[in-house]
Motif scaffolding. Sequence first.
Motif, PDB file in Angstrom:
ATOM      1  N   VAL A   1      48.986  35.937  43.759  1.00 60.97           N
ATOM      2  CA  VAL A   1      47.814  35.346  43.083  1.00 60.97           C
ATOM      3  C   VAL A   1      47.268  34.195  43.919  1.00 60.97           C
ATOM      4  O   VAL A   1      46.047  34.042  44.075  1.00 60.97           O
ATOM      5  CB  VAL A   1      48.193  34.876  41.670  1.00 60.97           C
ATOM      6  N   GLY A   2      48.173  33.356  44.483  1.00 63.27           N
ATOM      7  CA  GLY A   2      47.723  32.250  45.331  1.00 63.27           C
ATOM      8  C   GLY A   2      46.983  32.742  46.559  1.00 63.27           C
ATOM      9  O   GLY A   2      45.923  32.213  46.917  1.00 63.27           O
ATOM     10  N   GLU A   3      47.534  33.783  47.211  1.00 63.88           N
ATOM     11  CA  GLU A   3      46.857  34.327  48.393  1.00 63.88           C
ATOM     12  C   GLU A   3      45.509  34.931  48.039  1.00 63.88           C
ATOM     13  O   GLU A   3      44.526  34.777  48.778  1.00 63.88           O
ATOM     14  CB  GLU A   3      47.749  35.380  49.051  1.00 63.88           C
ATOM     15  N   LEU A   4      45.446  35.627  46.931  1.00 67.59           N
ATOM     16  CA  LEU A   4      44.178  36.205  46.500  1.00 67.59           C
ATOM     17  C   LEU A   4      43.154  35.111  46.191  1.00 67.59           C
ATOM     18  O   LEU A   4      41.962  35.261  46.470  1.00 67.59           O
ATOM     19  CB  LEU A   4      44.394  37.086  45.259  1.00 67.59           C
ATOM     20  N   THR A   5      43.621  34.004  45.632  1.00 74.54           N
ATOM     21  CA  THR A   5      42.710  32.889  45.328  1.00 74.54           C
ATOM     22  C   THR A   5      42.150  32.291  46.609  1.00 74.54           C
ATOM     23  O   THR A   5      40.944  31.993  46.714  1.00 74.54           O
ATOM     24  CB  THR A   5      43.454  31.809  44.532  1.00 74.54           C
TER      25      THR A   5
END
Length: 784
Positions: A203-207
Amino acid sequence: MHEKELLEFFLTEAEEHIVQLEKGFLELEQNPSDTTDINELFRTAHTLKGAASLVKLKTLSGIAHKMEDILESVRDSQLTVTKEIADWLLNSLDSIKFLVAETVNGRPEKVELLDEISNTLRHVLPEKAGKHIENREEIADSTTDEEATGINSETSPEKENAQFDKQQLEERRSLTRREEDLDTTSAFVKVHVDNLDKMMGLVGELTILKNFFISETEGANNLRNEIEYACKRLLKEIDEFDGRYANSTPGKMSFVDSLLEDFRELEFDRYDGIDLFANSIKEIMRDVNVAVKSISGFFDQFLTHTTRLDKLNMEFRDIISASRMVETGKLFQRFMRIVRDLSDQSGKQVRFIVRGSNTRIDRILYERLFTPLLHLVRNAFSHGIESPEDRRAGNKPEEGSIVLSARRDGNSVVIDIQDDGKGIDLKKVYQKAAKMGIIKNRENVSEARLHNILFMPGFSTNDEIDMTSGRGVGLDAVRQIISEINGTLGIASEEGKGTTFRITLPLTLIVVNTVKFRAGGLEFSVPSSLVHELMDISAEEYDREKNSIKLRDVETPVKDLCNLLKLNTERSGKKIPVIVFNLLSGRETALLVDEITGQEDTVIKPLGGFLEGLKCYSGFSISADARLSPVINPIGLLETRTEQVEILQEKEVKELKNNILIVDDSLSVRKFASMILEHNGYNVLAASNGLEALTVIDEDNVDLILTDLEMPVMHGYELLRELKRRGLLEVIPTVVLTSRSNEKHKEKARLLGAKDYIVKPFHEASLIETIRKHIKGGIIIPAE
């Protein structure tokens, strides 16, 4: 903690305890002398009791307490596990399952279950073991004991025993299962903390990647503004040039500069208006080229990051899918009880073997697989496994085996249902198919075609009907359900050796890869897991008279999608696109379409209640351009019984009889009512209690139910409640037929959904009038 949250945690925990206890009880019954795991079973029952008490489920806690007493006596060598003790443990566990299911549905506990379990226990315990348990309970705190177990100190065992006559005593001893297919699966799954950490990392990388796209999009907007400004400059120069020289003659134009009169053309470059215009165009084009190169670089990076985003999305999807996975062992274990009960009823000795129980499948598949596997296990038991006498005559061990196995195969899960029985008698299948008009006498039919005939609705090789087979339903429903979850079904059999059914399923149904195609101007798709081959054929290769094509020198049946759906074809050219499906092992079927447009990962959505009867579709998908396209179900679309259509045209017709199910524990009542109904043109099905009635409903079409109220195992009110829970009371009118005539009984039946109420003894005319009030006349079918 909030009571609702605490209850949700209990339900998740109870599911694991029930699975562990049922597995342990079955193993203990098989090896009574092996008490290696008895301490683990005791701790499990103790934990279940304490957890139930914590959430104020006193009846469930009391039953677990009784179970704990028995296990402690076995552990202390005060009690030996007999078949009666094993039956009591399993039946008590069924009651716990029932109470858990009632709690999930928001209904209060059925407190009388504890008295029922306690009374039955007194009749199965040996005297010595019974005293051992009583002495231990006397040591415990009386208040806590009474609250946990529900035993009324005012009612002694001697007084309770005095209330039963001999017949009731036998009924207490033979307390049977409440519902063989009751599932206690909660709405929760445990997710490993490592998976959660991985999901949050993704989720952090996608953000971060999302923020990059937002930033780069702003840069793209700036580049677009520069290009628009350069284009405006270009248009302005062109307009000015056009206005300045629109009416001039190019050959007579001269441009004189007094300062350059002393220089010849070779001594000084001279620039007229055209030169200046050309230079302006060159300068503008250089600016445009710089902007275009910048845009190209941006889109190169954009493509790189899009590819990265796609990989992250796939990884994220896989981890979420893994969090939804359930071990097949939990599903397979439910069939251990079923095979055990069928063995007791039939006298066949069958060993049930589970392999690959740690193979994990999507929870949606887990929930949808029980019904088809139930049909296949029953089919293996009824049609496959022989009697002990027949097995001895065939030089086989008296004990047969049914093996249920699962394994991972690439991006698929393969489930095999294998028996070592007599195999499929293809000669008998051929004779029955010829008798039914499915094939012609002496017609040359392949083994694959005979296997496929087994899956036709209404086909059965059993001439006698029992509780497990002979009604001609089951295998067609199995194939339909398997196709709805994007799976395939294969069959292999060797006469005298056994039969294997193989189910191949995708790992998950979250995202499905589909083949996209067009027909009649419309876009369709089909799960790629069902597609065996994509190809083009010439018009000459398509035999329109036989509706077949030659596929590797084998004649393969083919259907035209445009003809099936009444669409105008848009085919152009000499080649016809074909999608080949392998719906059963060794039998391929082809579908003609207009154009195959590609593949796409997508999500398949269900059609909804209004359109769910369209068997040729399994749902619809949403494409990348936000368009909806129907998803084809090859089984429903291609497996049309064309033979039956021809039979309807040739044979005379008669009226189909309505099926009436009589549920009564009295044989005399069932016989008397059957005579009346059959005399009036109805087909009669019968069951001696509510549990048998549910089995009949699962196996056959029922148009109306006549049920008694007072019956063993499952009484009439329980049957009404279960029918209501399944949503069947709206489609199957149910009429109570009982000797109880007071308003209290009538009102309870009405509240539970009964359509009418008839008091015994009854007259033939009133019974028939009531039935005709609730069901309509028959439909037309071919005469025999």
